[in-house]
Structure formats: structure tokens, C-alpha cells
Write an enzyme that holds these catalytic residues in place. Structure first.
Site, PDB file in Angstrom:
ATOM      1  N   ARG A 173       0.863  -1.184   0.000  1.00  9.45           N
ATOM      2  CA  ARG A 173       0.000   0.000   0.000  1.00  9.45           C
ATOM      3  C   ARG A 173       0.896   1.229   0.000  1.00  9.45           C
ATOM      4  NH1 ARG A 173      -3.043  -3.491  -1.107  1.00  9.45           N
ATOM      5  NH2 ARG A 173      -4.902  -4.171   0.023  1.00  9.45           N
ATOM      6  N   ASP A 220      -8.161 -10.319  -1.416  1.00  8.26           N
ATOM      7  CA  ASP A 220      -8.307 -11.068  -0.156  1.00  8.26           C
ATOM      8  C   ASP A 220      -9.204 -12.295  -0.354  1.00  8.26           C
ATOM      9  OD1 ASP A 220      -6.814  -9.036   1.007  1.00  8.26           O
ATOM     10  OD2 ASP A 220      -8.598  -7.902   1.578  1.00  8.26           O
TER      11      ASP A 220
HETATM   12  O1  LIG Z   1      -5.907  -2.433   5.177  1.00  7.22           O
HETATM   13  C1  LIG Z   1      -5.869  -1.939   4.056  1.00  7.22           C
HETATM   14  O2  LIG Z   1      -5.093  -1.081   3.747  1.00  7.22           O
HETATM   15  C2  LIG Z   1      -6.722  -2.376   3.039  1.00  7.22           C
HETATM   16  O3  LIG Z   1      -6.422  -2.065   1.925  1.00  7.22           O
HETATM   17  C3  LIG Z   1      -7.907  -3.192   3.343  1.00  7.22           C
HETATM   18  C4  LIG Z   1      -8.507  -3.463   2.004  1.00  7.22           C
HETATM   19  O4  LIG Z   1      -9.763  -2.942   1.922  1.00  7.22           O
HETATM   20  C5  LIG Z   1      -8.384  -4.853   1.548  1.00  7.22           C
HETATM   21  O5  LIG Z   1      -7.184  -5.479   1.876  1.00  7.22           O
HETATM   22  C6  LIG Z   1      -8.716  -5.009   0.083  1.00  7.22           C
HETATM   23  O6  LIG Z   1      -7.637  -5.358  -0.713  1.00  7.22           O
HETATM   24  P1  LIG Z   1      -7.799  -6.124  -2.108  1.00  7.22           P
HETATM   25  O7  LIG Z   1      -8.372  -7.462  -1.792  1.00  7.22           O
HETATM   26  O8  LIG Z   1      -6.433  -6.213  -2.650  1.00  7.22           O
HETATM   27  O9  LIG Z   1      -8.727  -5.292  -2.930  1.00  7.22           O
END
Ligand SMILES: O=C(O)C(=O)C[C@H](O)[C@H](O)COP(=O)(O)O
Length: 318
Positions: free
Chosen positions: A169, A260
């Protein structure tokens, strides 16, 4: 009874305007509980694993709202409750091209980010078949970098299999800091999940996905490496054998949480004894299904995913 999978990480209030409205002007915000590791535990439970989520929250109404949002999905929530403090939150503005979906974090100094490993129920980690966290956890604070190292070594020393998604991130830390921290965690990890775009951002690797999987597996001795490629599907390498899986067609309503969902399904199916190729197919199908569902969580059933895997879906089922 011990868990198949224990996940560890911060979950937040996710606050998002309806449709593609702008945060600046919206009069309404939808509230969801959201966090990479709780999302993953829920997907795993729905795909057949017994899953728990370890975390820390303030015992305030916002903190309890997060736990309630996760508990309703029937996973075990093993939460350390602090008397006060703040939970993390994130604002999410959905949009298509050219605006793009935008996340604004409000999680600095959250209660979770201050926690030491000894505060958590470590026997749950020791007794589980697998332990999972992501690169978001050590990104949260200096304390969380130490806590993540300690949680992984508790799992490792107990013979609990360790799975980890790099989940970079860029709004939480710089690529160099992420690289230094995450590569130091690599020796404790058995199953690595990494998005091809994160390999480029964090590890500076822009080669072909199968080569990336080979490179990581041999350099760091992972048992399994899974490289996710969004609309191009995923590649895995396990015991030196490569498995490739195309993405399933999907009408995207909410893409957040599909990574996820993928990982939760992959781990659940592996823990149920499926081979890597079949687990990869279930993971990719679950991610496609998640994209049709609002909120972070893959509110799916195994039979729905079975239907996608078996190519038995209908436009209208009646
Ligand atoms: O804790 C954080 O910074 C997050 O980004 C939580 C996110 O809402 C999920 O981890 C979604 O991530 P994806 O499944 O890759 O779309």
C-alpha cells in the site's frame, strides 16, 4: 478444536459514498467492516476452512461496530479490547476511468498499531494449521514491524504453516521501506502471495510472472509462490511445478477485497487437501464473484463458487 487458519491484522471502518458520488459532497456514507486479514479469514471460512481473526480494537461503539461486522460472517473473532483509543478507518470513493477508485486512510496511531505480540492469544497461532498476515500489518507502525516479526516466529517455532500476501500500500509506506521490512520476513514464510504489480513496485521485478514465481521460490525457498495478475489470472509454483489460471469473466460492482477473497479461497482449498491447480481455480473464481458484491467481504457460498469452477452459472437462476 483448533483452527485451520488464523489471520492477524487490523480491520477498519470502511466509509464510502453511494455509487460514484464524491466524498467532498456526499450526504451519506455506507459503513462496512474491512481489513485484509479479516476479509481473508471470511473468504476462507466460506470456502470450507475453520478460520479465526486475531486483532485489537478499542472497546468503543466504533470498535464494536467493526467486530460485529466481522462476526456476522461466522468466523471466530479473537480480539484484545482496549479501554479507549481509536480504530482505523478508511474512506473509499468508487469511480471508473479516468478518475479511478480512491482510498483515503485514517488509521495513524490506531489502537491496533500499538499492540505487542504478547497481548494476543498466541496459543491459537501455535495450535492452528496455518497463520496468515499481510504486508499491511508491518506498514502500520514501528511497533507493528516488531510485532509482525514476533507473530511469524511464534507460528514458525510451533510448526504452523505461514502464509503472507505482500499487499503493498503505497499510501502507508515507501517502496524501499517495504522492501527492507518484507524481505526480512521472507525466511519465515512458506506460502507467498504477491501481485505482479507489487513485485514491480516493491521488489523492482518487472519480468514475466512465471519467471517471477520461479525466482522468488528459488531465492527465498518458499514452498509455494502465487503471483496474481488481476484480469490476467494467476500463476503459482509449488514444488517446482508451475500452475496457470486465467481470470473468470466478471461484471465488476466493487473490486475492493477481491485479492483477499482470492487468497482466502486459495488457502481454504489447500487446507482442505486440494492440489495447487484446483485451489488456484477456486481462488480465481471466488475473486471474480467478490467483484460483483459491495463491501470488502466476499459474501459467497462454496456452492456458488463450485458452479463457477464447473462452468454451471446462469444469468437468471429461477
Ligand atoms: O488495510 C488496508 O489497507 C486495506 O487495503 C484493506 C482493504 O480494503 C483490503 O485489503 C482489500 O484489498 P484487495 O483485496 O487487494 O482489494
Amino acid at each position: 478444536m483448533s483452527d485451520d487458519l488464523v489471520t492477524f491484522g487490523e480491520s477498519m471502518l470502511r466509509l464510502s459514498p453511494p455509487g460514484n458520488e464524491r466524498l467532498e459532497t456526499t450526504g451519506e456514507l455506507a459503513v462496512h467492516a474491512a481489513g485484509a486479514e479479516s476479509n481473508t479469514a471470511i473468504a476462507a471460512e466460506r470456502l470450507g476452512a475453520k478460520a479465526s481473526w486475531l486483532s485489537k480494537l478499542p472497546d468503543t461503539s466504533p470498535g464494536r461496530r467493526i467486530a460485529n461486522g466481522i462476526r456476522q460472517h461466522d468466523i471466530t473473532t479473537d480480539v484484545v479490547w482496549a479501554e479507549e483509543g481509536r480504530p482505523g478507518a478508511y474512506y473509499l470513493e468508487h469511480a471508473g476511468k479516468p478518475r479511478g477508485t480512491n482510498v483515503v486512510y485514517d488509521r495513524a496511531d490506531s489502537e491496533f498499531s500499538t499492540a505487542a505480540a504478547e497481548e494476543f492469544n498466541l496459543d491459537r497461532v501455535r495450535n492452528a494449521t496455518a497463520f496468515y498476515t499481510t504486508g499491511i500489518t508491518p506498514a502500520l507502525s514501528e511497533q507493528m514491524r516488531e510485532t509482525t516479526v514476533n507473530m511469524l516466529s511464534v507460528a514458525r517455532n510451533a510448526g504452523t504453516m505461514v502464509a503472507f500476501d505482500v499487499n503493498y500500500r503505497r499510501k502507508l509506506w515507501e517502496p524501499e521501506a517495504a522492501r527492507n521490512t518484507i524481505t526480512r520476513l521472507f525466511p519465515a514464510i512458506d506460502v507467498l502471495v504477491i501481485a505482479a504489480k507489487d513485485a514491480e513496485a516493491v521488489l523492482d521485478y518487472d519480468g514475466e510472472p512465471t519467471q517471477l514465481a520461479h525466482h522468488l521460490a528459488s531465492e527465498y525457498e518458499f514452498r509455494t509462490v502465487v503471483v496474481t495478475r488481476g484480469a490476467h489470472g494467476a500463476v503459482a509454483i509449488h514444488d517446482n511445478v508451475v500452475h496457470e489460471q486465467e481470470a473468470f469473466e466478471t461484471d465488476t460492482h466493487d473490486p475492493i477485497g477481491s485479492g483477499d477473497a482470492f487468497t482466502g479461497a486459495f488457502l481454504a482449498r489447500r487446507l482442505s487437501g486440494d492440489d495447487v491447480g484446483r485451489a488456484l481455480k477456486y481462488a480465481t473464481a471466488t475473486a471474480a464473484l467478490k467483484r460483483t458484491i459491495p463491501g470488502d467481504v466476499a459474501t459467497v457460498s462454496k456452492s456458488e463458487v463450485d458452479a463457477i469452477v464447473a462452468d454451471r452459472t446462469e444469468d437468471i437462476s429461477r
